[in-house]
Design an enzyme around this catalytic site. Structure first.
Site, PDB file in Angstrom:
ATOM      1  N   HIS A   1      37.614  43.862  34.802  1.00 13.52           N
ATOM      2  CA  HIS A   1      38.772  44.406  35.554  1.00 13.52           C
ATOM      3  C   HIS A   1      39.233  45.750  34.966  1.00 13.52           C
ATOM      4  CE1 HIS A   1      42.376  43.150  38.265  1.00 13.52           C
ATOM      5  NE2 HIS A   1      42.227  44.469  38.244  1.00 13.52           N
TER       6      HIS A   1
ATOM      7  N   GLU B   1      40.290  35.003  36.699  1.00 16.05           N
ATOM      8  CA  GLU B   1      40.028  35.831  35.522  1.00 16.05           C
ATOM      9  C   GLU B   1      41.178  35.713  34.505  1.00 16.05           C
ATOM     10  OE1 GLU B   1      39.736  39.591  37.774  1.00 16.05           O
ATOM     11  OE2 GLU B   1      41.514  40.269  36.704  1.00 16.05           O
TER      12      GLU B   1
ATOM     13  N   ARG C   1      40.024  42.112  44.245  1.00 15.33           N
ATOM     14  CA  ARG C   1      40.678  41.063  43.480  1.00 15.33           C
ATOM     15  C   ARG C   1      39.758  39.854  43.493  1.00 15.33           C
ATOM     16  NH1 ARG C   1      43.760  43.907  41.323  1.00 15.33           N
ATOM     17  NH2 ARG C   1      46.028  43.895  41.303  1.00 15.33           N
TER      18      ARG C   1
HETATM   19  C1  DGY Z   1      45.652  47.401  40.130  1.00 17.14           C
HETATM   20  O1  DGY Z   1      46.351  48.376  39.883  1.00 17.14           O
HETATM   21  O2  DGY Z   1      45.888  46.622  41.060  1.00 17.14           O
HETATM   22  C2  DGY Z   1      44.491  47.169  39.242  1.00 17.14           C
HETATM   23  O3  DGY Z   1      43.658  46.182  39.738  1.00 17.14           O
HETATM   24  C3  DGY Z   1      44.956  46.823  37.851  1.00 17.14           C
HETATM   25  O4  DGY Z   1      45.596  45.568  37.904  1.00 17.14           O
END
Ligand code: DGY
Length: 333
Positions: free
Chosen positions: A292, A274, A245
Site C-alpha cells: 500500500h 491488509e 482498495r
Molecule cells: C489514500 O490516500 O487513499 C491512499 O490509499 C493512502 O491511504
C-alpha cells in the site's frame, strides 16, 4: 470546544506523521499525538478523543456512528488519505461533524506508481529478480521471463476519476496505448477525445483489456466488483493491477484465476484485510505485491499531511476547509 485551560481547541493526531506537521498544529491547538507505529486501538482512540474537537487520521482509523456517539466533543475529522471508506461520512454529517480527505495532491504520484506496478507486472520484473537472486540464472533463453508488451496494448481503466485519468494519459500519450474504461459516469466527449478513451460495460472491459488497472473507490457497491465471474472474462495474456482498495478484488478468486492461467499476472498494492495478505496470493509466482505505497513519495506524503493539517486548522477556526466531504456541515471550535 476545548478542554484546555488555554481555551485552544484540543485535537488528537491519531497516526504518526511528520514532526513538523504536528509542530504546525501545535501553533493552533492543544495537540495530543499518538506515537505508536501501528494504528491506534479503537478503545484507546475513543479514550483519547474525550474532550477533543478534532482528529487527524489516515485511511486506517475507523470513524463510525458508535465512535461519534462515544466522543461527543468531536467537531472535525481530517484525513490525510484520499480514500475515506474508513469514515462513515453520513454518520458524521448527522452529528454535525465535518469530514475532509486529501484529494488532488496525490494524483500524479499515485498514477506514476500504478503505471510502474502495471509495467513491473507485465514485464515480470520482481519475478525475474527473485529468480536471479535464487541463483537460477544459468543461460540466456528465447523465452526467459518473457512477458507482455505495454506499448500499443489496450489499457483498461476501472474507475475513471482523477487517478484513473492520470493513468490513462500516461498510457495514451506516453506509450501509444488504446484506452478503454468503465466508470459510473462517463467522461465528456472532449475528455474522451483527448486520450482516445472509449467507455465499456464492465464485462466488455474485462474481456478487452490487455492491462487492467483498478482505481475505483471501495464501498459496499464495489465490494468484490472483480470476482471469479469477471476474472473468467479476461484474456489469458492479460494483467490486472489493483491500486484502489482491498476488497474491490476478491483476492482468493484472483489467486485461483492466476493458478488456472485465466490471466497472465497481477500486481497488487492493496489487500483485503491488509496488512494481512491472503496466503494463496503469496504462493503465486506471477504477482508483484507491494505494501500500500502508491502515494508514498516523500513529497506527496508531506503534501497529504499538510492538506489534512490545513483542513483541521480551517475547520476549527471557523473557516471553510479546502477539501470537505460534507461541506454542508460548518463548524468552529
Ligand atoms: C489514500 O490516500 O487513499 C491512499 O490509499 C493512502 O491511504
Amino acid at each position: 470546544m476545548s478542554s484546555s485551560a488555554s481555551h485552544r481547541p484540543a485535537v488528537l493526531v491519531a497516526r504518526q506523521v511528520f514532526p513538523d506537521t504536528v509542530a504546525r498544529l501545535r501553533q493552533h491547538f492543544d495537540v495530543e499525538a499518538y506515537e505508536g507505529h501501528t494504528p491506534i486501538r479503537r478503545d484507546e482512540l475513543i479514550a483519547r478523543l474525550q474532550g477533543k474537537a478534532g482528529v487527524f487520521v489516515a485511511g486506517t482509523e475507523p470513524i463510525d456512528a458508535d465512535l461519534l456517539q462515544a466522543c461527543p466533543s468531536l467537531k472535525a475529522v481530517c484525513s490525510m488519505a484520499v480514500g475515506y471508506n474508513n469514515i462513515d461520512v453520513a454518520a458524521c454529517t448527522a452529528r454535525g461533524v465535518l469530514v475532509t480527505n486529501a484529494p488532488g495532491v496525490l494524483t500524479e504520484t499515485t498514477a506514476d506508481f500504478g503505471f510502474a506496478l502495471m509495467m513491473a507486472t507485465a514485464r515480470r520484473i520482481t519475478e525475474s529478480e527473485r529468480f536471479l537472486r535464487r541463483g537460477e540464472w544459468t543461460h540466456w533463453s528465447y523465452d526467459l521471463m518473457a512477458g507482455q508488451d505495454i506499448h500499443g496494448a489496450t489499457l483498461g481503466v476501472l474507475g475513471m476519476g482523477r487517478i484513473g485519468q492520470a493513468i490513462a494519459r500516461r498510457g495514451a500519450l506516453g506509450f501509444g496505448m488504446k484506452v478503454v474504461y468503465h466508470n459510473r459516469s462517463r467522461l465528456s466527449e472532449a475528455e474522451e477525445a483527448a486520450i482516445g478513451a472509449r467507455w465499456l460495460t464492465l464485462p466488455e472491459l474485462m474481456a478487452q483489456a490487455d492491462h487492467l488497472v483498478i482505481v475505483v473507490p471501495y464501498s459496499a457497491g464495489t465490494h468484490h466488483l472483480v470476482g471469479a465471474a469477471q476474472l473468467a472474462l479476461m484474456k489469458p495474456t492479460a494483467t490486472l493491477t489493483n491500486i484502489a482498495r482491498g476488497g474491490v478484488v476478491d483476492d482468493a478468486a484472483l489467486a485461483e484465476a492466476l493458478k488456472a492461467g485465466q490471466l497472465a499476472a497481477a500486481g497488487l498494492d492493496v489487500f483485503e484485510g491488509e496488512p494481512q495478505v491472503h496466503p494463496a496470493l503469496l504462493e503465486v509466482p506471477n504477482m508483484v505485491l507491494t505494501p500500500h505505497i502508491a502515494s508514498a513519495s516523500l513529497a506527496t506524503r508531506r503534501a497529504m499531511a499538510e492538506l489534512a493539517a490545513d483542513n483541521l486548522i480551517a475547520a476549527l477556526t471557523g473557516r471553510q476547509p479546502l477539501t470537505p466531504l460534507n461541506p454542508e456541515v460548518r463548524t468552529s471550535a
